[in-house]
Design an enzyme around this catalytic site. Sequence first.
Site, PDB file in Angstrom:
ATOM      1  N   CYS A  65      -4.265   1.066  -2.350  1.00 27.29           N
ATOM      2  CA  CYS A  65      -4.274  -0.319  -1.866  1.00 27.29           C
ATOM      3  C   CYS A  65      -2.783  -1.142  -2.294  1.00 27.29           C
ATOM      4  O   CYS A  65      -2.471  -0.937  -3.296  1.00 27.29           O
ATOM      5  CB  CYS A  65      -5.488  -1.220  -1.814  1.00 27.29           C
ATOM      6  SG  CYS A  65      -6.613  -0.553  -0.715  1.00 27.29           S
TER       7      CYS A  65
ATOM      8  N   ASN B 146       0.705  -1.189   0.056  1.00 30.94           N
ATOM      9  CA  ASN B 146      -0.102   0.136  -0.187  1.00 30.94           C
ATOM     10  C   ASN B 146       0.874   1.535  -0.220  1.00 30.94           C
ATOM     11  O   ASN B 146       1.826   1.350   0.546  1.00 30.94           O
ATOM     12  CB  ASN B 146      -0.913  -0.077   1.218  1.00 30.94           C
ATOM     13  CG  ASN B 146      -0.528  -0.227   2.601  1.00 30.94           C
ATOM     14  OD1 ASN B 146       0.520  -0.688   2.589  1.00 30.94           O
ATOM     15  ND2 ASN B 146      -1.011   0.082   3.510  1.00 30.94           N
ATOM     16  N   VAL B 147       0.317   2.408  -0.740  1.00 31.59           N
ATOM     17  CA  VAL B 147       1.043   3.557  -0.723  1.00 31.59           C
ATOM     18  C   VAL B 147       0.073   4.569  -0.357  1.00 31.59           C
ATOM     19  O   VAL B 147      -0.696   4.925  -1.185  1.00 31.59           O
ATOM     20  CB  VAL B 147       1.612   3.659  -2.319  1.00 31.59           C
ATOM     21  CG1 VAL B 147       2.256   5.280  -2.290  1.00 31.59           C
ATOM     22  CG2 VAL B 147       2.485   2.556  -2.872  1.00 31.59           C
ATOM     23  N   GLU B 148       0.176   5.310   0.663  1.00 29.41           N
ATOM     24  CA  GLU B 148      -0.787   6.203   1.336  1.00 29.41           C
ATOM     25  C   GLU B 148      -0.168   7.815   0.611  1.00 29.41           C
ATOM     26  O   GLU B 148       0.940   7.825   0.056  1.00 29.41           O
ATOM     27  CB  GLU B 148      -0.836   6.187   2.571  1.00 29.41           C
ATOM     28  CG  GLU B 148      -1.331   4.764   3.090  1.00 29.41           C
ATOM     29  CD  GLU B 148      -1.578   4.700   4.595  1.00 29.41           C
ATOM     30  OE1 GLU B 148      -1.262   5.440   5.402  1.00 29.41           O
ATOM     31  OE2 GLU B 148      -2.174   3.614   5.079  1.00 29.41           O
TER      32      GLU B 148
ATOM     33  N   CYS C 204      -9.922  -5.805   0.411  1.00 26.17           N
ATOM     34  CA  CYS C 204     -11.054  -5.116   0.220  1.00 26.17           C
ATOM     35  C   CYS C 204     -12.010  -5.161  -0.665  1.00 26.17           C
ATOM     36  O   CYS C 204     -11.372  -5.498  -1.761  1.00 26.17           O
ATOM     37  CB  CYS C 204     -10.842  -3.460   0.533  1.00 26.17           C
ATOM     38  SG  CYS C 204     -10.109  -2.507  -0.652  1.00 26.17           S
TER      39      CYS C 204
ATOM     40  N   CYS D 246     -10.749  -3.834  -4.242  1.00 26.22           N
ATOM     41  CA  CYS D 246      -9.619  -4.700  -4.572  1.00 26.22           C
ATOM     42  C   CYS D 246     -10.141  -5.864  -5.212  1.00 26.22           C
ATOM     43  O   CYS D 246      -9.170  -6.355  -6.019  1.00 26.22           O
ATOM     44  CB  CYS D 246      -8.474  -4.975  -3.469  1.00 26.22           C
ATOM     45  SG  CYS D 246      -7.671  -3.192  -3.166  1.00 26.22           S
TER      46      CYS D 246
ATOM     47  N   GLU E 238      -2.992  -4.148  -3.316  1.00 23.47           N
ATOM     48  CA  GLU E 238      -3.659  -4.757  -4.569  1.00 23.47           C
ATOM     49  C   GLU E 238      -3.494  -3.861  -5.879  1.00 23.47           C
ATOM     50  O   GLU E 238      -3.101  -4.461  -6.869  1.00 23.47           O
ATOM     51  CB  GLU E 238      -5.200  -5.220  -4.564  1.00 23.47           C
ATOM     52  CG  GLU E 238      -5.265  -6.261  -3.437  1.00 23.47           C
ATOM     53  CD  GLU E 238      -5.179  -5.770  -1.871  1.00 23.47           C
ATOM     54  OE1 GLU E 238      -5.063  -4.620  -1.706  1.00 23.47           O
ATOM     55  OE2 GLU E 238      -6.035  -6.350  -1.151  1.00 23.47           O
TER      56      GLU E 238
HETATM   57  N1  THU Z   1      -5.334  -1.927   2.463  1.00 30.69           N
HETATM   58  C1  THU Z   1      -4.966  -2.405   1.372  1.00 30.69           C
HETATM   59  O1  THU Z   1      -3.778  -2.140   1.163  1.00 30.69           O
HETATM   60  N2  THU Z   1      -5.388  -3.553   0.865  1.00 30.69           N
HETATM   61  C2  THU Z   1      -6.613  -4.026   1.281  1.00 30.69           C
HETATM   62  O2  THU Z   1      -7.052  -4.780   1.003  1.00 30.69           O
HETATM   63  C3  THU Z   1      -7.359  -3.245   2.757  1.00 30.69           C
HETATM   64  C4  THU Z   1      -6.705  -2.191   3.011  1.00 30.69           C
HETATM   65  C5  THU Z   1      -4.571  -0.702   3.092  1.00 30.69           C
HETATM   66  C6  THU Z   1      -5.129   0.700   2.623  1.00 30.69           C
HETATM   67  C7  THU Z   1      -4.662   1.447   3.601  1.00 30.69           C
HETATM   68  O3  THU Z   1      -3.403   2.158   3.538  1.00 30.69           O
HETATM   69  C8  THU Z   1      -4.496   0.790   4.705  1.00 30.69           C
HETATM   70  O4  THU Z   1      -4.675  -0.666   4.468  1.00 30.69           O
HETATM   71  C9  THU Z   1      -5.477   0.990   6.019  1.00 30.69           C
HETATM   72  O5  THU Z   1      -7.005   0.863   5.492  1.00 30.69           O
END
Ligand code: THU
Length: 131
Positions: A55, A44-46, A88, A91, A57
């Site tokens: 996410c 994940n890259v915020e 999620c 994804c 994915e």
């Molecule tokens: N996140 C994912 O990378 N994939 C998922 O399927 C569920 C959530 C990440 C998004 C965010 O950066 C962190 O988890 C918290 O929600």
Amino acid sequence: MNINWDELRNVAKESMQKAYAPYSKFPVGAAALTEGGRVVAGCNVENASYGLGLCAECSLISNLIMAGGGRLVAFTCVDGHGNVLMPCGRCRQLLFEHSAPGMVLETVSGLKTIDEVLPDAFGPRDLEERK
Ligand code: THU
């Protein structure tokens, strides 16, 4: 196809270490196997604009396409403790687009197919058939 889930999960764990998650502090790593036997991964890259976070994915699918594409046969995803995490809803849709028929996901309730985790999915075929 015989899937080495431990190996795939280890790739997801390594990818999780690369996560950029300074806001949620919830690193995620994902890994998948293509029909051609290639392993693709993502983290994940915020973003400071919170809603723009990507996410793991999403990163994985970008890597899949950049590496020449292909269809996914197996997928796993882990949290910061290395435990299996459910992709999620958004994804699941991203994965569906690039899934091989019968794609298997490692989930919190065991191995499941893409159709089980995203029943009656909307996909590329609907665009063609419902024009
Ligand atoms: N996140 C994912 O990378 N994939 C998922 O399927 C569920 C959530 C990440 C998004 C965010 O950066 C962190 O988890 C918290 O929600």
